[in-house]
Design a protein around this motif. Sequence first.
Motif, PDB file in Angstrom:
ATOM      1  N   LEU A 107       5.972  -2.903   0.522  1.00 43.31           N
ATOM      2  CA  LEU A 107       5.593  -2.250  -0.792  1.00 43.31           C
ATOM      3  C   LEU A 107       4.849  -3.254  -1.746  1.00 43.31           C
ATOM      4  CD1 LEU A 107       5.877   0.270  -2.391  1.00 43.31           C
ATOM      5  CD2 LEU A 107       8.157  -0.257  -2.880  1.00 43.31           C
ATOM      6  N   GLN A 108       3.664  -2.954  -2.066  1.00 38.78           N
ATOM      7  CA  GLN A 108       3.160  -3.803  -3.235  1.00 38.78           C
ATOM      8  C   GLN A 108       2.594  -2.984  -4.378  1.00 38.78           C
ATOM      9  OE1 GLN A 108      -0.418  -5.067  -1.387  1.00 38.78           O
ATOM     10  NE2 GLN A 108       0.392  -6.373   0.265  1.00 38.78           N
ATOM     11  N   MET A 109       3.102  -3.521  -5.534  1.00 41.91           N
ATOM     12  CA  MET A 109       2.915  -2.694  -6.865  1.00 41.91           C
ATOM     13  C   MET A 109       2.496  -3.883  -7.784  1.00 41.91           C
ATOM     14  SD  MET A 109       6.159  -0.223  -7.369  1.00 41.91           S
ATOM     15  CE  MET A 109       6.565   0.488  -6.066  1.00 41.91           C
ATOM     16  N   TYR A 139       9.032 -11.395  -9.892  1.00 39.67           N
ATOM     17  CA  TYR A 139       7.683 -11.270  -9.767  1.00 39.67           C
ATOM     18  C   TYR A 139       7.144 -12.067  -8.611  1.00 39.67           C
ATOM     19  CZ  TYR A 139       8.615  -8.483 -14.068  1.00 39.67           C
ATOM     20  OH  TYR A 139       9.085  -7.956 -14.897  1.00 39.67           O
ATOM     21  N   ALA A 140       5.972 -11.362  -7.949  1.00 39.60           N
ATOM     22  CA  ALA A 140       5.434 -12.042  -6.809  1.00 39.60           C
ATOM     23  C   ALA A 140       4.148 -12.517  -7.349  1.00 39.60           C
ATOM     24  CB  ALA A 140       5.101 -10.846  -5.722  1.00 39.60           C
ATOM     25  N   PRO A 141       3.527 -13.381  -6.322  1.00 42.58           N
ATOM     26  CA  PRO A 141       2.079 -13.754  -6.971  1.00 42.58           C
ATOM     27  C   PRO A 141       1.065 -12.692  -6.207  1.00 42.58           C
ATOM     28  CG  PRO A 141       2.725 -14.987  -4.821  1.00 42.58           C
ATOM     29  CD  PRO A 141       4.030 -14.096  -5.271  1.00 42.58           C
ATOM     30  N   ARG A 142       0.011 -12.734  -6.783  1.00 37.92           N
ATOM     31  CA  ARG A 142      -0.981 -11.535  -6.549  1.00 37.92           C
ATOM     32  C   ARG A 142      -1.261 -11.395  -5.004  1.00 37.92           C
ATOM     33  NH1 ARG A 142      -6.013 -10.095  -9.577  1.00 37.92           N
ATOM     34  NH2 ARG A 142      -7.295  -9.185  -7.863  1.00 37.92           N
ATOM     35  N   PRO A 143      -1.159 -10.584  -4.636  1.00 39.15           N
ATOM     36  CA  PRO A 143      -1.450 -10.471  -2.874  1.00 39.15           C
ATOM     37  C   PRO A 143      -2.784 -10.845  -2.494  1.00 39.15           C
ATOM     38  CG  PRO A 143      -0.518  -8.272  -3.735  1.00 39.15           C
ATOM     39  CD  PRO A 143      -0.724  -9.016  -4.840  1.00 39.15           C
ATOM     40  N   ASP A 164       2.919  -8.556 -10.490  1.00 42.32           N
ATOM     41  CA  ASP A 164       2.810  -8.034  -9.375  1.00 42.32           C
ATOM     42  C   ASP A 164       4.334  -8.018  -8.753  1.00 42.32           C
ATOM     43  OD1 ASP A 164       0.041  -7.581  -7.902  1.00 42.32           O
ATOM     44  OD2 ASP A 164       0.056  -9.537  -9.320  1.00 42.32           O
ATOM     45  N   LEU A 165       4.716  -6.910  -7.724  1.00 39.40           N
ATOM     46  CA  LEU A 165       5.794  -6.961  -7.077  1.00 39.40           C
ATOM     47  C   LEU A 165       5.419  -6.711  -5.757  1.00 39.40           C
ATOM     48  CD1 LEU A 165       6.162  -4.906  -9.976  1.00 39.40           C
ATOM     49  CD2 LEU A 165       8.518  -5.371  -9.523  1.00 39.40           C
TER      50      LEU A 165
END
Length: 171
Positions: A107-109, A139-143, A164-165
Amino acid sequence: MEIGFGNGEHLAAIARQRPGWGCLGAEVHTPGVGSLLLQLLETGTNNVRIVHDDVVTWLQTLPEALLQCIIIQFPDPWPKKRQQKRRLIQPDFAALLCRLLVPGGELQMATDWADYAEQMLAILNATPGLQNTQPDAGYAPRPDNRILTRFERRGQRLGHAVHDLCYRRLT
C-alpha cells in the motif's frame, strides 16, 4: 490499483512501464477519466481498466487478497476541521484496503498536507494486518514507481513537503 488517479498520468506511466500487469484505476472526476482514456489511446496501452464510480462501494464487493499494490496519491485533504470526517483514509477504509491486498502486497500513499499525513500514519500504523515498511514506523522515501505529477508539482510550488507512506500486508 490506483485510487483517485486524477488526470491519469501516473497510472498511464505505470501501465506503459509494465505491460504485463493488469492495472485498475478508480476516479469519480469525469474529466480525469477522459484524460486517462486519451493517454491510453495515444500510446496504445491496453492493460488498464477504469472504475468511474464511488470506489469504496465497489471495493467492498471484491474478494479478499486480490491486489498486489494499491496506490493513493494526494487524496483530497478536506483541510477544514469540520470536513475532515470526509477524508478517504479512515480506519474502516484502511481495513478494507488491507483485506484486498495479497499477503506481502504493498500500500503506497502520498500527501502534501502535513496534518493529513499524520492522520494517515496514525490510522495505518494502527490497522491490524498492515506493517509499516519503515523501521521507525514513520514516513517512507519516495517509491521508485511514483512519477512527479501535476498535483505534486502544485504542492511543491505552494511550499508543501510531500509525505510518502508505505505498508505491506502481513501473512
